[in-house]
Design a protein around this motif. Structure first.
Motif, mmCIF file in Angstrom:
data_model
loop_
_atom_site.group_PDB
_atom_site.id
_atom_site.type_symbol
_atom_site.label_atom_id
_atom_site.label_comp_id
_atom_site.label_asym_id
_atom_site.label_seq_id
_atom_site.Cartn_x
_atom_site.Cartn_y
_atom_site.Cartn_z
ATOM 1 N N LEU A 80 -5.459 -45.132 26.008
ATOM 2 C CA LEU A 80 -5.001 -44.248 24.933
ATOM 3 C C LEU A 80 -4.454 -45.050 23.752
ATOM 4 N N ALA A 81 -3.789 -46.162 24.061
ATOM 5 C CA ALA A 81 -3.313 -47.036 22.980
ATOM 6 C C ALA A 81 -4.489 -47.603 22.191
ATOM 7 N N GLY A 82 -5.580 -47.928 22.891
ATOM 8 C CA GLY A 82 -6.778 -48.399 22.205
ATOM 9 C C GLY A 82 -7.374 -47.339 21.302
ATOM 10 N N VAL A 83 -7.403 -46.105 21.775
ATOM 11 C CA VAL A 83 -7.911 -44.994 20.959
ATOM 12 C C VAL A 83 -7.065 -44.851 19.697
ATOM 13 N N ASP A 84 -5.738 -44.875 19.863
ATOM 14 C CA ASP A 84 -4.848 -44.739 18.709
ATOM 15 C C ASP A 84 -5.030 -45.898 17.729
ATOM 16 N N THR A 85 -5.260 -47.098 18.254
ATOM 17 C CA THR A 85 -5.449 -48.262 17.383
ATOM 18 C C THR A 85 -6.712 -48.115 16.541
ATOM 19 N N LEU A 86 -7.792 -47.653 17.143
ATOM 20 C CA LEU A 86 -9.013 -47.420 16.377
ATOM 21 C C LEU A 86 -8.776 -46.375 15.285
ATOM 22 N N ARG A 87 -8.054 -45.328 15.609
ATOM 23 C CA ARG A 87 -7.760 -44.302 14.614
ATOM 24 C C ARG A 87 -6.940 -44.875 13.461
ATOM 25 N N GLN A 88 -5.975 -45.725 13.788
ATOM 26 C CA GLN A 88 -5.136 -46.310 12.743
ATOM 27 C C GLN A 88 -5.953 -47.189 11.798
ATOM 28 N N TYR A 89 -6.811 -48.041 12.374
ATOM 29 C CA TYR A 89 -7.617 -48.899 11.509
ATOM 30 C C TYR A 89 -8.668 -48.101 10.738
ATOM 31 N N ALA A 90 -9.097 -46.989 11.295
ATOM 32 C CA ALA A 90 -10.020 -46.127 10.560
ATOM 33 C C ALA A 90 -9.374 -45.585 9.286
ATOM 34 N N GLU A 91 -8.054 -45.384 9.319
ATOM 35 C CA GLU A 91 -7.336 -44.922 8.140
ATOM 36 C C GLU A 91 -6.943 -46.074 7.227
ATOM 37 N N LEU A 92 -6.535 -47.193 7.808
ATOM 38 C CA LEU A 92 -6.070 -48.325 7.010
ATOM 39 C C LEU A 92 -7.210 -49.060 6.310
ATOM 40 N N GLY A 93 -8.379 -49.150 6.955
ATOM 41 C CA GLY A 93 -9.479 -49.923 6.406
ATOM 42 C C GLY A 93 -9.909 -49.488 5.017
ATOM 43 N N PRO A 94 -10.154 -48.190 4.795
ATOM 44 C CA PRO A 94 -10.634 -47.766 3.476
ATOM 45 C C PRO A 94 -9.629 -47.969 2.342
ATOM 46 N N VAL A 96 -8.349 -52.873 27.015
ATOM 47 C CA VAL A 96 -8.886 -51.903 26.054
ATOM 48 C C VAL A 96 -8.073 -51.906 24.764
ATOM 49 N N ALA A 97 -6.752 -51.864 24.883
ATOM 50 C CA ALA A 97 -5.910 -51.820 23.686
ATOM 51 C C ALA A 97 -6.107 -53.054 22.817
ATOM 52 N N VAL A 98 -6.118 -54.230 23.433
ATOM 53 C CA VAL A 98 -6.280 -55.467 22.660
ATOM 54 C C VAL A 98 -7.660 -55.522 22.009
ATOM 55 N N ALA A 99 -8.697 -55.200 22.785
ATOM 56 C CA ALA A 99 -10.052 -55.240 22.236
ATOM 57 C C ALA A 99 -10.212 -54.261 21.082
ATOM 58 N N CYS A 100 -9.675 -53.062 21.223
ATOM 59 C CA CYS A 100 -9.810 -52.067 20.155
ATOM 60 C C CYS A 100 -9.121 -52.531 18.876
ATOM 61 N N GLY A 101 -7.992 -53.228 19.010
ATOM 62 C CA GLY A 101 -7.311 -53.724 17.825
ATOM 63 C C GLY A 101 -8.146 -54.742 17.073
ATOM 64 N N LEU A 102 -8.617 -55.760 17.776
ATOM 65 C CA LEU A 102 -9.375 -56.824 17.122
ATOM 66 C C LEU A 102 -10.734 -56.330 16.628
ATOM 67 N N ILE A 103 -11.434 -55.568 17.481
ATOM 68 C CA ILE A 103 -12.747 -55.042 17.084
ATOM 69 C C ILE A 103 -12.603 -54.062 15.933
ATOM 70 N N GLY A 104 -11.627 -53.161 16.027
ATOM 71 C CA GLY A 104 -11.444 -52.159 14.983
ATOM 72 C C GLY A 104 -11.164 -52.771 13.626
#
Length: 471
Positions: A101-115, A150-158
């Motif tokens: 779930l932390a990985g899911v939240d991290t992807l969502r955060q970078y989806a907002e921060l990236g643009p 999962v959480a670490v991978a989602c952060g770096l990949i995201g």
């Protein structure tokens, strides 16, 4: 007792390496995966370079939208990913699910921060425009650990993907099935070859990192692996971001409730069986409350062991490494008040262990242990404890429990670590990002600043032809 093994590398009849994983709780076979060949690694990097050129041209808003869609796909498969984590690493179900779930939240955060990741306007002459712009670095190699995979991978990949890079991900050889499944879910949303997953051990990682076509390497794992990665990347010129091992100190001041201090120490040393990069690895306690603190901590550890609450260590190799440090400490004068030898149950279990009489020369006080061990050194005053806590080759984080603001400020100023926590071993606001020091790594490995690490800045001066240089 079941026969257990750490990830086992073998060769098939055709010479291709295979990786076999067993469940650290039972010794049962999880599965066998084929390691990537040199040809497949070449194909992955070449494919990433082609895909990245197109991906970089994709509008940032679109990249963010696709990453958000990938997060929703992961959210639909939380239970599946958590179960794989439990089977491969032994992590308990609650923590494994929280990690996904932390990985899911991290992807969502970078989806907002990236643009909204952008450069800066500069003050130049009035007839020209001056500004900086961020561009993707190119091909990113992401090498991730097993303890929060999962959480670490989602952060770096995201962070890499949303800034326009293409990623080749090598998950830990201790949880390759989980890494492969995570990759397949991400690729179901993202364009071909923007994210690829390869299986293998250190040799595969070395071949990826050392490739001259790689532009950035992000690694979370041991300090020894991080140093090897930095050396390889130094030859190719790739930018390196690494968060590596820690030997985090807990410094306990006088004037506190010993029972509360013991609960904080237990959280820090025993959560996830000590298999956290920011786990409490060594304890310095003021003599004024040492006896009561040690008694309270020992009672907590004994209850954890009696109730069989701790998850196993990830494999037999990790358990042997933890026990080696414990036995070394005992041979050099430390005493085990609780625990102190491998659990006799089937599986890779090690009991919550409390060691007293520890000294700075012992390996357990100098090296990262990564197990449920609380080695304790009694100090005469806060200053002695502060000096001891700062005398270390690592520099990831530290915790100080104190009722005095002056002592808290002194510790903040003096301890050479990236993160310092006062009166809470696992506290912290979202969005905080720090530079680890010394053998603990380099660069921002998480948070909004990770977007900067995955990008490269370009300065632009835009003037009209024939314009006046002085404005």
């Amino acid at each position: 007792m079941a026969t257990l093994a750490f990830p086992d590398f073998g060769r098939r009849g055709d010479g291709v390496e295979e990786l076999t994983i067993t469940d650290p709780r039972t010794g049962e076979l999880v599965g066998t995966l084929r390691c990537a060949t040199d040809g497949e690694l070449r194909q992955a990097i070449d494919g990433a370079r082609i895909a990245q050129a197109l991906w970089a041209q994709t509008p940032a808003e679109t990249r963010g939208r696709l990453l958000r869609e990938a997060a929703e796909v992961l959210a639909e498969h939380v239970d599946e990913l958590a179960e794989l984590n439990c089977r491969e690493t032994g992590r308990n179900e609650t923590d494994a699910r929280a990690g996904v779930l932390a990985g899911v939240d991290t992807l969502r955060q970078y989806a907002e921060l990236g643009p909204v990741h952008r450069g800066h306007s500069l003050a130049g002459v009035s007839t020209a425009s001056d500004y900086t712009r961020f561009e993707p670095r190119g091909v990113a190699i992401v090498v991730t650990p097993w303890n929060d995979p999962v959480a670490v991978a989602c952060g770096l990949i995201g962070a890499a993907i949303v800034t326009g890079n293409a990623v080749v991900h090598k998950p830990s050889e201790r949880c390759p099935h989980l890494g492969q499944r995570l990759g397949s879910l991400l690729t179901s949303v993202l364009p071909a070859d923007v994210i690829q997953t390869v299986t293998g051990g250190p040799e595969v990682g070395a071949r990826l990192v050392g490739d001259p076509l790689v532009d950035v390497v992000a690694h979370v794992g041991s300090s020894s692996s991080g140093r090897a990665i930095a050396r390889l990347a130094g030859l190719s010129g790739a930018h390196v971001v690494r968060e590596n091992g820690g030997n985090d100190a807990l410094l306990i001041d006088s004037g506190l409730d010993p029972a509360w201090c013991a609960r904080e120490a237990a959280r820090g040393a025993f959560t996830n069986s000590g298999q956290l990069c920011t786990a409490v690895e060594r304890v310095y306690v003021h003599r004024e409350l040492a006896d009561e603190f040690i008694a309270e901590l020992s009672a907590i550890a004994a209850k954890l062991n009696d109730d069989h609450e701790l998850a196993p260590l990830v494999d037999e190799r990790m358990r042997a490494q933890v026990d080696e440090q414990v036995q070394d400490a005992l041979e050099h004068g430390a005493r085990a008040l609780v625990g102190g030898e491998p659990d006799r149950r089937p599986g890779c279990y090690y009991p919550a262990t409390v060691l007293v009489g520890c000294t700075p020369e012992m390996a357990i006080m100098r090296e990262e242990t990564f197990g449920p061990v609380a080695p304790i050194q009694v100090v005469e005053d806060f200053d002695e404890g502060l000096i001891a806590a700062g005398d270390d080759r690592y520099g990831l984080s530290a915790t100080v429990l104190t009722p005095q603001i002056a002592h808290a400020e002194l510790a903040i100023a003096e301890l050479p670590v990236g993160t310092i926590k006062i009166n809470n071993v696992f506290g912290g606001a979202p969005g905080g990002s720090a530079h680890p020091r010394r053998d603990s790594g380099a660069g921002y490995g998480y948070g909004p600043e990770l977007l900067d690490e995955m990008s490269i800045a370009k300065v632009v001066h835009l003037a009209a032809p024939g314009g006046r240089a002085d404005g």
